[in-house]
Design a protein around this motif. Sequence first.
Motif, PDB file in Angstrom:
ATOM      1  N   ALA A   1      60.056  67.030  22.635  1.00 35.48           N
ATOM      2  CA  ALA A   1      59.294  67.203  23.882  1.00 35.48           C
ATOM      3  C   ALA A   1      57.851  66.708  23.723  1.00 35.48           C
ATOM      4  CB  ALA A   1      59.305  68.671  24.308  1.00 35.48           C
ATOM      5  N   ASN A   2      57.235  66.998  22.590  1.00 36.26           N
ATOM      6  CA  ASN A   2      55.853  66.551  22.380  1.00 36.26           C
ATOM      7  C   ASN A   2      55.768  65.039  22.196  1.00 36.26           C
ATOM      8  OD1 ASN A   2      53.766  68.704  22.426  1.00 36.26           O
ATOM      9  ND2 ASN A   2      55.202  69.678  21.043  1.00 36.26           N
TER      10      ASN A   2
ATOM     11  N   ARG B   1      51.299  59.897  28.163  1.00 33.33           N
ATOM     12  CA  ARG B   1      49.850  59.982  28.332  1.00 33.33           C
ATOM     13  C   ARG B   1      49.237  58.590  28.380  1.00 33.33           C
ATOM     14  NH1 ARG B   1      47.851  65.217  29.248  1.00 33.33           N
ATOM     15  NH2 ARG B   1      49.721  66.487  29.057  1.00 33.33           N
TER      16      ARG B   1
ATOM     17  N   GLU C   1      56.083  63.761  25.735  1.00 32.63           N
ATOM     18  CA  GLU C   1      54.874  64.006  26.543  1.00 32.63           C
ATOM     19  C   GLU C   1      53.729  63.100  26.112  1.00 32.63           C
ATOM     20  OE1 GLU C   1      52.073  67.566  28.324  1.00 32.63           O
ATOM     21  OE2 GLU C   1      53.803  68.088  27.064  1.00 32.63           O
TER      22      GLU C   1
ATOM     23  N   ASN D   1      48.106  60.672  23.068  1.00 35.19           N
ATOM     24  CA  ASN D   1      49.433  60.458  22.494  1.00 35.19           C
ATOM     25  C   ASN D   1      49.431  60.900  21.028  1.00 35.19           C
ATOM     26  OD1 ASN D   1      51.995  59.544  21.777  1.00 35.19           O
ATOM     27  ND2 ASN D   1      51.740  57.540  22.709  1.00 35.19           N
TER      28      ASN D   1
ATOM     29  N   PHE E   1      49.568  64.730  20.780  1.00 32.63           N
ATOM     30  CA  PHE E   1      50.901  65.288  21.037  1.00 32.63           C
ATOM     31  C   PHE E   1      51.844  65.000  19.865  1.00 32.63           C
ATOM     32  CE2 PHE E   1      49.437  65.841  25.364  1.00 32.63           C
ATOM     33  CZ  PHE E   1      50.058  67.031  25.708  1.00 32.63           C
TER      34      PHE E   1
END
Length: 125
Positions: free
Chosen positions: A50-51, A58, A54, A64, A67
């Motif tokens: 998920a990170n 960005r 996400e 980036n 995350f």
Amino acid sequence: MNLKSFTELECWKRARLLRKEISEISKGFPNEEKYGLISQIRRSSRSVTANIAEGYGRFHFQENIQFCRQARGSLYETHDHLITACDEGYMTNEVLNEFEVKIDEVLKVLNGYINYLKKAKNPNN
């Protein structure tokens, strides 16, 4: 790097496979761990992918990178949960060792992606 989606990132692909294997093995943990270790290990392994996703979404490289660093932290958390599962007798040392090899592979590819992002952020350095 000209990718259409985060799903094309090698670090995301490898983390996804790890997440799927952790989900599968955690099905064999005792039912009493349903809201404890099972929930924690699934959440942390899901947090890795998920990170990465996400961060990919960005606009700025630095976001980036941040995350991806969070994804790396979740990867270490997942490793700790696997050690706990082994300590509690829910998996053998051999299975833990197999997961550690896979975690190390994800970590290497993720660190490589972070280094790529750092260089892309500062192309003159």
